[in-house]
Design a protein around this motif. Structure first.
Motif, PDB file in Angstrom:
ATOM      1  N   GLY A  30       0.781  -1.225   0.000  1.00  0.00           N
ATOM      2  CA  GLY A  30       0.000   0.000   0.000  1.00  0.00           C
ATOM      3  C   GLY A  30       0.814   1.276   0.000  1.00  0.00           C
ATOM      4  N   GLN A  31       2.131   1.169  -0.105  1.00  0.00           N
ATOM      5  CA  GLN A  31       2.986   2.355  -0.101  1.00  0.00           C
ATOM      6  C   GLN A  31       3.659   2.520  -1.455  1.00  0.00           C
ATOM      7  N   VAL A  32       3.810   3.755  -1.868  1.00  0.00           N
ATOM      8  CA  VAL A  32       4.535   4.051  -3.098  1.00  0.00           C
ATOM      9  C   VAL A  32       6.033   3.981  -2.804  1.00  0.00           C
ATOM     10  N   VAL A  33       6.700   3.087  -3.481  1.00  0.00           N
ATOM     11  CA  VAL A  33       8.146   2.933  -3.320  1.00  0.00           C
ATOM     12  C   VAL A  33       8.888   3.772  -4.355  1.00  0.00           C
ATOM     13  N   ALA A  34       8.308   3.882  -5.552  1.00  0.00           N
ATOM     14  CA  ALA A  34       8.928   4.665  -6.622  1.00  0.00           C
ATOM     15  C   ALA A  34       7.841   5.337  -7.442  1.00  0.00           C
ATOM     16  N   ASP A  35       8.129   6.547  -7.886  1.00  0.00           N
ATOM     17  CA  ASP A  35       7.200   7.305  -8.720  1.00  0.00           C
ATOM     18  C   ASP A  35       8.053   8.202  -9.608  1.00  0.00           C
ATOM     19  N   THR A  36       8.007   7.963 -10.921  1.00  0.00           N
ATOM     20  CA  THR A  36       8.881   8.708 -11.818  1.00  0.00           C
ATOM     21  C   THR A  36       8.271   8.877 -13.199  1.00  0.00           C
ATOM     22  N   THR A  37       8.722   9.909 -13.867  1.00  0.00           N
ATOM     23  CA  THR A  37       8.442  10.074 -15.290  1.00  0.00           C
ATOM     24  C   THR A  37       9.754   9.973 -16.074  1.00  0.00           C
ATOM     25  N   ARG A  38      10.803   9.524 -15.380  1.00  0.00           N
ATOM     26  CA  ARG A  38      12.140   9.442 -15.992  1.00  0.00           C
ATOM     27  C   ARG A  38      12.660   8.014 -16.097  1.00  0.00           C
ATOM     28  N   ALA A  39      11.772   7.028 -16.106  1.00  0.00           N
ATOM     29  CA  ALA A  39      12.193   5.628 -16.189  1.00  0.00           C
ATOM     30  C   ALA A  39      12.775   5.313 -17.564  1.00  0.00           C
ATOM     31  N   LEU A  40      13.596   4.285 -17.584  1.00  0.00           N
ATOM     32  CA  LEU A  40      14.161   3.756 -18.816  1.00  0.00           C
ATOM     33  C   LEU A  40      13.662   2.331 -19.015  1.00  0.00           C
ATOM     34  N   SER A  41      13.352   1.977 -20.254  1.00  0.00           N
ATOM     35  CA  SER A  41      12.965   0.602 -20.583  1.00  0.00           C
ATOM     36  C   SER A  41      14.177  -0.103 -21.169  1.00  0.00           C
ATOM     37  N   LEU A  42      14.589  -1.172 -20.509  1.00  0.00           N
ATOM     38  CA  LEU A  42      15.685  -1.979 -21.022  1.00  0.00           C
ATOM     39  C   LEU A  42      15.081  -3.235 -21.634  1.00  0.00           C
ATOM     40  N   ARG A  43      15.337  -3.419 -22.907  1.00  0.00           N
ATOM     41  CA  ARG A  43      14.879  -4.616 -23.615  1.00  0.00           C
ATOM     42  C   ARG A  43      16.105  -5.437 -23.946  1.00  0.00           C
ATOM     43  N   GLU A  44      16.074  -6.706 -23.500  1.00  0.00           N
ATOM     44  CA  GLU A  44      17.215  -7.591 -23.678  1.00  0.00           C
ATOM     45  C   GLU A  44      16.758  -8.896 -24.311  1.00  0.00           C
ATOM     46  N   ALA A  45      17.271  -9.154 -25.500  1.00  0.00           N
ATOM     47  CA  ALA A  45      16.978 -10.394 -26.231  1.00  0.00           C
ATOM     48  C   ALA A  45      15.468 -10.635 -26.245  1.00  0.00           C
ATOM     49  N   THR A  46      15.041 -11.819 -25.796  1.00  0.00           N
ATOM     50  CA  THR A  46      13.617 -12.160 -25.820  1.00  0.00           C
ATOM     51  C   THR A  46      12.934 -11.962 -24.465  1.00  0.00           C
ATOM     52  N   TYR A  47      13.633 -11.383 -23.497  1.00  0.00           N
ATOM     53  CA  TYR A  47      13.057 -11.158 -22.175  1.00  0.00           C
ATOM     54  C   TYR A  47      12.062  -9.996 -22.208  1.00  0.00           C
ATOM     55  N   PRO A  48      11.093  -9.987 -21.290  1.00  0.00           N
ATOM     56  CA  PRO A  48      10.193  -8.824 -21.201  1.00  0.00           C
ATOM     57  C   PRO A  48      10.983  -7.563 -20.846  1.00  0.00           C
ATOM     58  N   ALA A  49      10.497  -6.416 -21.294  1.00  0.00           N
ATOM     59  CA  ALA A  49      11.150  -5.143 -20.969  1.00  0.00           C
ATOM     60  C   ALA A  49      11.169  -4.938 -19.458  1.00  0.00           C
ATOM     61  N   VAL A  50      12.242  -4.353 -18.968  1.00  0.00           N
ATOM     62  CA  VAL A  50      12.407  -4.060 -17.543  1.00  0.00           C
ATOM     63  C   VAL A  50      12.483  -2.550 -17.383  1.00  0.00           C
ATOM     64  N   GLN A  51      11.735  -2.033 -16.412  1.00  0.00           N
ATOM     65  CA  GLN A  51      11.747  -0.602 -16.117  1.00  0.00           C
ATOM     66  C   GLN A  51      12.870  -0.301 -15.122  1.00  0.00           C
ATOM     67  N   TYR A  52      13.760   0.596 -15.498  1.00  0.00           N
ATOM     68  CA  TYR A  52      14.819   1.065 -14.605  1.00  0.00           C
ATOM     69  C   TYR A  52      14.436   2.470 -14.160  1.00  0.00           C
ATOM     70  N   VAL A  53      14.261   2.635 -12.863  1.00  0.00           N
ATOM     71  CA  VAL A  53      13.787   3.875 -12.252  1.00  0.00           C
ATOM     72  C   VAL A  53      14.976   4.607 -11.629  1.00  0.00           C
ATOM     73  N   PRO A  54      15.092   5.914 -11.838  1.00  0.00           N
ATOM     74  CA  PRO A  54      16.168   6.647 -11.173  1.00  0.00           C
ATOM     75  C   PRO A  54      16.098   6.438  -9.651  1.00  0.00           C
ATOM     76  N   LEU A  55      17.231   6.116  -9.062  1.00  0.00           N
ATOM     77  CA  LEU A  55      17.262   5.916  -7.612  1.00  0.00           C
ATOM     78  C   LEU A  55      16.784   7.177  -6.893  1.00  0.00           C
ATOM     79  N   ALA A  56      16.980   8.335  -7.494  1.00  0.00           N
ATOM     80  CA  ALA A  56      16.522   9.592  -6.896  1.00  0.00           C
ATOM     81  C   ALA A  56      14.999   9.651  -6.777  1.00  0.00           C
ATOM     82  N   ASP A  57      14.278   8.835  -7.555  1.00  0.00           N
ATOM     83  CA  ASP A  57      12.813   8.830  -7.527  1.00  0.00           C
ATOM     84  C   ASP A  57      12.243   7.655  -6.730  1.00  0.00           C
TER      85      ASP A  57
END
Length: 124
Positions: A30-57
């Protein structure tokens, strides 16, 4: 780490890092751990995309660094955090590459979340 294999992304194992372009919110217990509009999507081979969130957010007051380390020959050594409000389910729920290899340098100072160790990763 010099004895570990190091690989470059290529046609057989592509990796791309691009801005997500949308808001990303991560919640646990029930708590927000991360909230950003600056995430990056890392796509690697056939794996699902992973969201990388700035640690600052990320709400660092909810994080506890652990001793867990893993290695990816394409990205480097990952270190982990647990989310304190998530209980046993959220142990080692977050990883980061503090010194990522050049091919994924953009993910430095960003973290990613295991979807099954948080309540939700909402995009949009």
């Amino acid at each position: 780490m010099t004895d570990r294999p190091r690989k470059e992304p290529g046609p057989d194992h592509p990796i791309t890092v691009t801005p997500t372009g949308e808001r990303v919110v991560v919640t646990v217990a029930g708590q927000v751990v991360a909230d950003t509009t600056r995430a990056l999507s890392l796509r690697e081979a056939t794996y699902p995309a992973v969201q990388y969130v700035p640690l600052a957010d990320v709400d660092r007051s909810l994080l506890e660094r652990t001793g867990t380390r893993t290695y990816c020959p394409y990205k480097g050594e990952a270190s982990y955090y647990s989310i304190t409000v998530g209980g046993d389910r959220s142990v080692d729920a977050i990883w980061e590459y503090q010194a990522p290899y050049d091919a994924v340098a953009e993910i430095k100072e960003h973290v990613a979340f295991y979807p099954d160790r948080v309540d939700a990763i909402t995009i949009g």
